[in-house]
Design a protein around this motif. Structure first.
Motif, PDB file in Angstrom:
ATOM      1  N   ALA A  30      44.072 141.910  16.105  1.00  0.00           N
ATOM      2  CA  ALA A  30      44.203 141.604  17.532  1.00  0.00           C
ATOM      3  C   ALA A  30      45.071 140.369  17.708  1.00  0.00           C
ATOM      4  O   ALA A  30      45.972 140.333  18.553  1.00  0.00           O
ATOM      5  CB  ALA A  30      42.823 141.380  18.150  1.00  0.00           C
ATOM      6  N   ALA A  31      44.820 139.351  16.904  1.00  0.00           N
ATOM      7  CA  ALA A  31      45.582 138.108  17.002  1.00  0.00           C
ATOM      8  C   ALA A  31      47.044 138.348  16.648  1.00  0.00           C
ATOM      9  O   ALA A  31      47.957 137.801  17.280  1.00  0.00           O
ATOM     10  CB  ALA A  31      44.985 137.053  16.079  1.00  0.00           C
ATOM     11  N   MET A  32      47.289 139.158  15.642  1.00  0.00           N
ATOM     12  CA  MET A  32      48.663 139.491  15.241  1.00  0.00           C
ATOM     13  C   MET A  32      49.418 140.093  16.427  1.00  0.00           C
ATOM     14  O   MET A  32      50.543 139.704  16.742  1.00  0.00           O
ATOM     15  CB  MET A  32      48.598 140.481  14.065  1.00  0.00           C
ATOM     16  CG  MET A  32      49.837 141.324  13.837  1.00  0.00           C
ATOM     17  SD  MET A  32      51.168 140.415  13.015  1.00  0.00           S
ATOM     18  CE  MET A  32      52.536 141.563  13.281  1.00  0.00           C
ATOM     19  N   ILE A  33      48.780 141.044  17.092  1.00  0.00           N
ATOM     20  CA  ILE A  33      49.446 141.724  18.208  1.00  0.00           C
ATOM     21  C   ILE A  33      49.683 140.754  19.357  1.00  0.00           C
ATOM     22  O   ILE A  33      50.773 140.691  19.928  1.00  0.00           O
ATOM     23  CB  ILE A  33      48.602 142.940  18.658  1.00  0.00           C
ATOM     24  CG1 ILE A  33      48.675 144.022  17.568  1.00  0.00           C
ATOM     25  CG2 ILE A  33      49.081 143.473  19.995  1.00  0.00           C
ATOM     26  CD1 ILE A  33      47.843 145.251  17.843  1.00  0.00           C
ATOM     27  N   VAL A  34      48.694 139.954  19.683  1.00  0.00           N
ATOM     28  CA  VAL A  34      48.824 139.038  20.807  1.00  0.00           C
ATOM     29  C   VAL A  34      49.848 137.940  20.504  1.00  0.00           C
ATOM     30  O   VAL A  34      50.664 137.579  21.337  1.00  0.00           O
ATOM     31  CB  VAL A  34      47.445 138.424  21.155  1.00  0.00           C
ATOM     32  CG1 VAL A  34      47.594 137.282  22.155  1.00  0.00           C
ATOM     33  CG2 VAL A  34      46.529 139.498  21.718  1.00  0.00           C
ATOM     34  N   HIS A  35      49.802 137.429  19.283  1.00  0.00           N
ATOM     35  CA  HIS A  35      50.638 136.276  18.940  1.00  0.00           C
ATOM     36  C   HIS A  35      52.068 136.666  18.564  1.00  0.00           C
ATOM     37  O   HIS A  35      53.007 135.936  18.840  1.00  0.00           O
ATOM     38  CB  HIS A  35      49.982 135.522  17.780  1.00  0.00           C
ATOM     39  CG  HIS A  35      50.603 134.183  17.490  1.00  0.00           C
ATOM     40  ND1 HIS A  35      50.474 133.108  18.347  1.00  0.00           N
ATOM     41  CD2 HIS A  35      51.341 133.741  16.444  1.00  0.00           C
ATOM     42  CE1 HIS A  35      51.116 132.073  17.838  1.00  0.00           C
ATOM     43  NE2 HIS A  35      51.654 132.418  16.690  1.00  0.00           N
ATOM     44  N   LEU A  89      44.531 144.640  25.436  1.00  0.00           N
ATOM     45  CA  LEU A  89      43.846 144.613  24.134  1.00  0.00           C
ATOM     46  C   LEU A  89      42.596 143.737  24.159  1.00  0.00           C
ATOM     47  O   LEU A  89      42.619 142.603  24.651  1.00  0.00           O
ATOM     48  CB  LEU A  89      44.821 144.076  23.074  1.00  0.00           C
ATOM     49  CG  LEU A  89      44.291 143.986  21.637  1.00  0.00           C
ATOM     50  CD1 LEU A  89      44.054 145.378  21.049  1.00  0.00           C
ATOM     51  CD2 LEU A  89      45.280 143.223  20.763  1.00  0.00           C
ATOM     52  N   TRP A  90      41.538 144.263  23.616  1.00  0.00           N
ATOM     53  CA  TRP A  90      40.285 143.507  23.473  1.00  0.00           C
ATOM     54  C   TRP A  90      39.880 143.498  22.018  1.00  0.00           C
ATOM     55  O   TRP A  90      39.861 144.535  21.360  1.00  0.00           O
ATOM     56  CB  TRP A  90      39.141 144.185  24.230  1.00  0.00           C
ATOM     57  CG  TRP A  90      39.293 144.299  25.695  1.00  0.00           C
ATOM     58  CD1 TRP A  90      40.090 145.179  26.366  1.00  0.00           C
ATOM     59  CD2 TRP A  90      38.605 143.526  26.682  1.00  0.00           C
ATOM     60  NE1 TRP A  90      39.944 145.002  27.723  1.00  0.00           N
ATOM     61  CE2 TRP A  90      39.032 143.995  27.943  1.00  0.00           C
ATOM     62  CE3 TRP A  90      37.675 142.488  26.618  1.00  0.00           C
ATOM     63  CZ2 TRP A  90      38.562 143.461  29.139  1.00  0.00           C
ATOM     64  CZ3 TRP A  90      37.206 141.970  27.807  1.00  0.00           C
ATOM     65  CH2 TRP A  90      37.642 142.439  29.055  1.00  0.00           C
ATOM     66  N   GLU A  91      39.494 142.364  21.561  1.00  0.00           N
ATOM     67  CA  GLU A  91      38.803 142.303  20.273  1.00  0.00           C
ATOM     68  C   GLU A  91      37.377 142.781  20.557  1.00  0.00           C
ATOM     69  O   GLU A  91      36.817 142.517  21.629  1.00  0.00           O
ATOM     70  CB  GLU A  91      38.879 140.855  19.751  1.00  0.00           C
ATOM     71  CG  GLU A  91      38.234 140.617  18.401  1.00  0.00           C
ATOM     72  CD  GLU A  91      36.749 140.432  18.497  1.00  0.00           C
ATOM     73  OE1 GLU A  91      36.027 140.927  17.604  1.00  0.00           O
ATOM     74  OE2 GLU A  91      36.293 139.827  19.480  1.00  0.00           O
ATOM     75  N   PHE A  92      36.785 143.484  19.614  1.00  0.00           N
ATOM     76  CA  PHE A  92      35.488 144.137  19.817  1.00  0.00           C
ATOM     77  C   PHE A  92      34.432 143.256  20.489  1.00  0.00           C
ATOM     78  O   PHE A  92      33.813 143.635  21.480  1.00  0.00           O
ATOM     79  CB  PHE A  92      34.966 144.655  18.463  1.00  0.00           C
ATOM     80  CG  PHE A  92      33.564 145.173  18.504  1.00  0.00           C
ATOM     81  CD1 PHE A  92      33.272 146.429  19.026  1.00  0.00           C
ATOM     82  CD2 PHE A  92      32.514 144.398  18.015  1.00  0.00           C
ATOM     83  CE1 PHE A  92      31.964 146.897  19.070  1.00  0.00           C
ATOM     84  CE2 PHE A  92      31.204 144.857  18.050  1.00  0.00           C
ATOM     85  CZ  PHE A  92      30.927 146.109  18.585  1.00  0.00           C
ATOM     86  N   THR A  93      34.225 142.041  19.956  1.00  0.00           N
ATOM     87  CA  THR A  93      33.139 141.229  20.517  1.00  0.00           C
ATOM     88  C   THR A  93      33.479 140.749  21.924  1.00  0.00           C
ATOM     89  O   THR A  93      32.584 140.533  22.739  1.00  0.00           O
ATOM     90  CB  THR A  93      32.810 140.003  19.631  1.00  0.00           C
ATOM     91  OG1 THR A  93      33.934 139.121  19.581  1.00  0.00           O
ATOM     92  CG2 THR A  93      32.419 140.425  18.227  1.00  0.00           C
ATOM     93  N   GLN A  94      34.765 140.612  22.216  1.00  0.00           N
ATOM     94  CA  GLN A  94      35.150 140.223  23.576  1.00  0.00           C
ATOM     95  C   GLN A  94      34.732 141.322  24.555  1.00  0.00           C
ATOM     96  O   GLN A  94      34.217 141.045  25.635  1.00  0.00           O
ATOM     97  CB  GLN A  94      36.672 140.023  23.664  1.00  0.00           C
ATOM     98  CG  GLN A  94      37.182 138.813  22.889  1.00  0.00           C
ATOM     99  CD  GLN A  94      38.701 138.707  22.918  1.00  0.00           C
ATOM    100  OE1 GLN A  94      39.411 139.714  23.012  1.00  0.00           O
ATOM    101  NE2 GLN A  94      39.205 137.481  22.835  1.00  0.00           N
ATOM    102  N   PHE A  95      34.970 142.558  24.138  1.00  0.00           N
ATOM    103  CA  PHE A  95      34.626 143.688  25.006  1.00  0.00           C
ATOM    104  C   PHE A  95      33.115 143.784  25.180  1.00  0.00           C
ATOM    105  O   PHE A  95      32.604 143.969  26.288  1.00  0.00           O
ATOM    106  CB  PHE A  95      35.185 144.990  24.408  1.00  0.00           C
ATOM    107  CG  PHE A  95      35.141 146.151  25.358  1.00  0.00           C
ATOM    108  CD1 PHE A  95      36.174 146.350  26.277  1.00  0.00           C
ATOM    109  CD2 PHE A  95      34.073 147.040  25.353  1.00  0.00           C
ATOM    110  CE1 PHE A  95      36.137 147.414  27.162  1.00  0.00           C
ATOM    111  CE2 PHE A  95      34.031 148.113  26.242  1.00  0.00           C
ATOM    112  CZ  PHE A  95      35.070 148.301  27.156  1.00  0.00           C
ATOM    113  N   VAL A  96      32.403 143.639  24.082  1.00  0.00           N
ATOM    114  CA  VAL A  96      30.938 143.760  24.151  1.00  0.00           C
ATOM    115  C   VAL A  96      30.344 142.590  24.941  1.00  0.00           C
ATOM    116  O   VAL A  96      29.411 142.760  25.729  1.00  0.00           O
ATOM    117  CB  VAL A  96      30.318 143.846  22.734  1.00  0.00           C
ATOM    118  CG1 VAL A  96      28.797 143.916  22.794  1.00  0.00           C
ATOM    119  CG2 VAL A  96      30.864 145.057  21.999  1.00  0.00           C
ATOM    120  N   ALA A  97      30.911 141.411  24.764  1.00  0.00           N
ATOM    121  CA  ALA A  97      30.422 140.256  25.529  1.00  0.00           C
ATOM    122  C   ALA A  97      30.629 140.486  27.021  1.00  0.00           C
ATOM    123  O   ALA A  97      29.781 140.144  27.840  1.00  0.00           O
ATOM    124  CB  ALA A  97      31.126 138.981  25.083  1.00  0.00           C
TER     125      ALA A  97
END
Ligand code: SF4
Lengths: 249, 507
Positions: free
Chosen positions: A91-96, A115-123
């Motif tokens: 996720a960071a690779m794509i964003v950065h 794009l969401w990293e998994f825990t961001q979406f669940v949070a």
């Protein structure tokens, strides 16, 4: 850094970016991710033509080759209302790096913007999940998720929602595990020594599981622990959440 | 060679270095001060040896404690503000580096300083060597300076028959041991108290107690005599103010004041990027440097050198030279790499770096500058033909960029340095491999084919055999081989039971 949009309402459907590493070597976390997302109430599709974010080539000094592979994955994710991935590093690779590799237009692609990293979406959307698990865990902050994505809180928010789960923080939880992609093969002795430091720190937490949101770190730590005959067990955070679901998907 | 003994091996002229021939502390070739920079071992064997060394774990733990105290990335509000200002001043400098250098040189000259602007490292050390030989110098008292390490100054002066003694305690310890500094601000951080006790006891010929105060005064006593006897002082420069020609040197031991005031002849050595626009900027930059380097607001001493002794003044060097060298730096202006010229050499990126810490310090980088700053800077210095592979000695964790007080994007520069390195290599197996990989993995059917191949290999080939395959073997030294026998497996989902959407893969 590219700005990632954050819809406030639960999307109907999410596209899962599997990442090559999980696709090849972490089917468990992949299945758990899908189960959790479905329990939240979204339809999960796995776009067929996705491959890899290109990070292995970029970090090996081959940006053109990395860009070509990243472009393929972004093509496959076009049109998705939301994209979720289970690897903080990818996720960071794509964003950065997307705009650096593919130009400014890349910022508006679905695979980047949504794009969401998994825990961001669940949070954000998993508040209603009924979670309970009697376990003690310690959490390893993957480097890119922590520093390039700036995400330290979402995984802890998610873990804090699990009744009965005890999170014991290890010292230096955000110190690198020594994986570093191709670094692990270029400097195996050093990479392994760094894993040992991490495993020693994790052991002080006396936890049943070392949890992380990055399949790469988990692979590094588990394979090192196994080779060294240590009893440490690693688990992707999606697996912990899946195990904690009262009505398992 | 550069331990300060005379080339002929008789008792050194330096009092502080007497007894150095008795020192038997062993160290690997790559940590020696006499390592030929062009001849360092390859990175992998050097790092493998470093992590296996006795005592490396203790050094790592010491560095971890220092790193934690500095809590890289968690800048307090007032520190953040200082950091913003400091970063801006450094960028302002780089936008007109040549202009500020000209102003600096003019100001220095107006204060009676003889300025030598030179290009290469060789020219820089030769300039200093000429000043020394012209004045018949036989003993030099030197304060800590990474720039003089970079240009190989001590070794050069030694070949001219001149003794050099390091007067900063950490640097002195490293010199007695015959090693290079292992950290930018803590040259002997790789040594424990016991290591130093053993070292000084050998130097002394009689055992000394493992008491830091006793050891420090032992060194101080010996150095006193050298301050008196040295005919020339050499110091580095932390900041050089273009508006006033003031050279600012920070230290915690007061040795800089001694070096700059006792001998009649003083030479300050600095690379071009040490210039700052205004003397007033040290109000920002000194606290920023000290916070990042030492978690202190300021050092015990700030030495402000304002030219040679003028008529009527009672102290200061009668003759003052300033050698300003480039060594590849100005060629970086206008490129993304110019960012590294903003560096104020605080060493915080080194404390924050898990690779640096696990290696037990910077020696295993095989260069003057180790750690993140070194992995970026070293390949760019000089003729830029050496150390080009150093950016690979990094797991790209990014802690350094958060730790950097002037916000240099070190991790991005390390990624860029790798691309530069590979672009220079003759096309070989590696570039062919990555190009082939990118062709395969940008074609979905071929990606899936590699996945199936992995799956079949994972099922048919025992892990022990897989672990002997070329690339896998590197992974498998110290780790088990990951299980790829389920590559591509998808669970049957509930909401995906319709077979998925058109773009969806059937699960
Ligand atoms: S790069 Fe930044 S952190 Fe590293 S020594 Fe230079 S100023 Fe300090």
């Amino acid at each position: 850094m590219t700005v990632v949009s954050r819809p406030g309402t639960l999307p109907e459907r999410v596209a899962l970016f599997t990442t090559c590493l999980a696709d090849f070597a972490a089917p468990g976390p992949l299945a758990a991710t899908i189960a959790v997302l479905e329990a939240i109430g979204v339809e999960v599709v796995v776009p067929r033509d996705q491959t890899c974010c290109g990070q292995p080539a970029l970090n090996s000094g081959f940006p053109a080759q990395a860009g070509r592979v990243l472009a393929q994955t972004l093509d496959s994710l076009d049109g998705a209302e939301a994209v979720v991935t289970l690897a903080g590093s990818c996720a960071a690779m794509i964003v950065h790096h997307s705009t650096r590799l593919l130009g400014a237009e890349a910022a508006s692609r679905s695979g980047v913007r949504n794009l969401w990293e998994f825990t961001q979406f669940v949070a954000a959307f998993g508040e209603d999940l009924d979670l309970e698990l009697d376990a003690t865990v310690t959490y390893h902050d993957g480097c890119h998720m922590t520093r390039l994505l700036g995400e330290r809180t979402a995984p802890r928010t998610v873990l804090s929602r699990i009744r009965g789960l005890r999170l014991v923080e290890m010292p230096d939880s955000d110190t690198c595990c020594g994986f570093g992609g191709t670094f692990s093969a270029k400097f195996p002795e050093l990479s392994v020594a760094m894993a040992d430091v991490k495993l020693d720190n994790a052991a002080t937490a006396r936890a049943e599981y070392v949890v992380s949101a990055d399949p790469g770190c988990l692979m590094q730590l588990q394979t090192r622990a196994d080779a060294a005959g240590r009893s440490i067990r690693t688990r992707h955070i999606a697996e912990i959440v899946r195990d904690a679901m009262r009505t398992p998907a | 060679m550069s331990t300060g003994t005379t080339a002929k091996g008789e008792e050194p002229r330096s009092t502080a270095m007497r007894g150095v021939a008795r020192v038997t502390r062993g160290h690997p070739v790559w940590s020696g001060s006499d390592l030929d920079p062009g001849q360092r071992p390859a990175l992998r064997p050097m790092t493998a040896e470093a992590v296996a060394r006795e005592g490396v774990g203790h050094t790592r733990q010491r560095l971890e404690v220092l790193g934690r105290e500095r809590a890289s990335g968690n800048w307090l509000p007032w520190e953040s503000e200082l950091r913003d200002r400091g970063a801006a001043i450094r960028r302002e400098t780089l936008r007109d580096l040549d202009g500020y250098l000209s102003r600096l040189a003019a100001q220095l000259e107006s204060r009676g300083v003889i300025v030598h602007r030179v290009s290469s490292a060789a020219q820089a050390r030769e300039a200093v060597g000429r000043i020394a030989t012209d004045h018949g110098v036989t003993l030099v008292a030197k304060s800590k300076s990474m720039a003089t390490e970079e240009i190989g100054l001590t070794a050069h002066l030694t070949t001219l028959g001149i003794d050099v003694v390091e007067t900063d305690l950490g640097e002195y310890i490293a010199q007695v041991a015959g090693e290079r500094p292992s950290h930018i601000v803590g040259p002997a951080l790789h040594m424990s108290r016991q290591d130093v006790t053993d070292l000084f006891s050998q130097l002394n010929g009689d055992p000394l107690p493992p008491d830091p105060d006793v050891l420090a005064s032992y060194a101080r006593e010996r150095l006193r005599a050298d301050f008196k006897a040295a005919q020339m002082g050499i110091c580095g420069v932390n900041f050089a103010a273009a508006d006033t020609g003031t050279l600012v040197v920070v230290s915690n031991e007061g040795n800089v004041d001694m070096v700059a005031s006792q001998p009649d002849l003083l030479v300050a050595v600095m690379p071009v990027e040490k210039v700052i626009p205004r003397l007033a900027d040290i109000g920002t930059l000194v606290p920023l440097l000290c916070t990042a380097a030492n978690k202190e607001f300021t050092t015990a001493y700030q030495t402000l050198l304002s030219g040679a002794r003028r008529p009527g003044e009672i102290d200061g060097p009668a003759e003052f030279h300033c050698v300003i060298f480039d060594n590849g730096r100005t060629a970086l202006l206008g490129t993304p790499e110019e960012e590294i010229l903003a560096c104020i050499r605080c060493g915080n990126c080194q404390f924050s770096c898990p690779v640096f810490r696990t290696l037990g310090g910077g020696h295993a980088y095989g260069t003057t500058y180790g750690g993140p700053v070194g992995a970026v800077l070293s390949p760019l210095l000089g003729e830029a033909t050496r150390d080009r592979d150093l950016p690979f000695l990094c797991s790209l964790c990014g802690a350094c960029a958060d730790a950097c007080p002037v916000k240099i994007p070190l991790d991005d520069l390390l990624v860029a340095g790798r691309a530069t390195y590979e672009a220079e290599q003759p096309r070989g197996v590696e570039s062919f491999g990555w190009t082939l990989w990118s062709r395969f993995w940008s074609t979905p059917a071929l990606y899936r084919a590699t996945r199936s191949a992995a799956r079949i290999a994972g099922r048919l080939i025992p892990a022990g055999v897989l672990g002997r395959l070329p690339v896998v073997r590197l992974w498998a030294s110290g780790r088990t081989v990951p299980d790829v026998s389920h590559a591509g497996d998808r669970p049957r989902g509930r909401s995906g039971s319709s077979g998925g959407s058109p773009e969806g893969e059937d699960r």
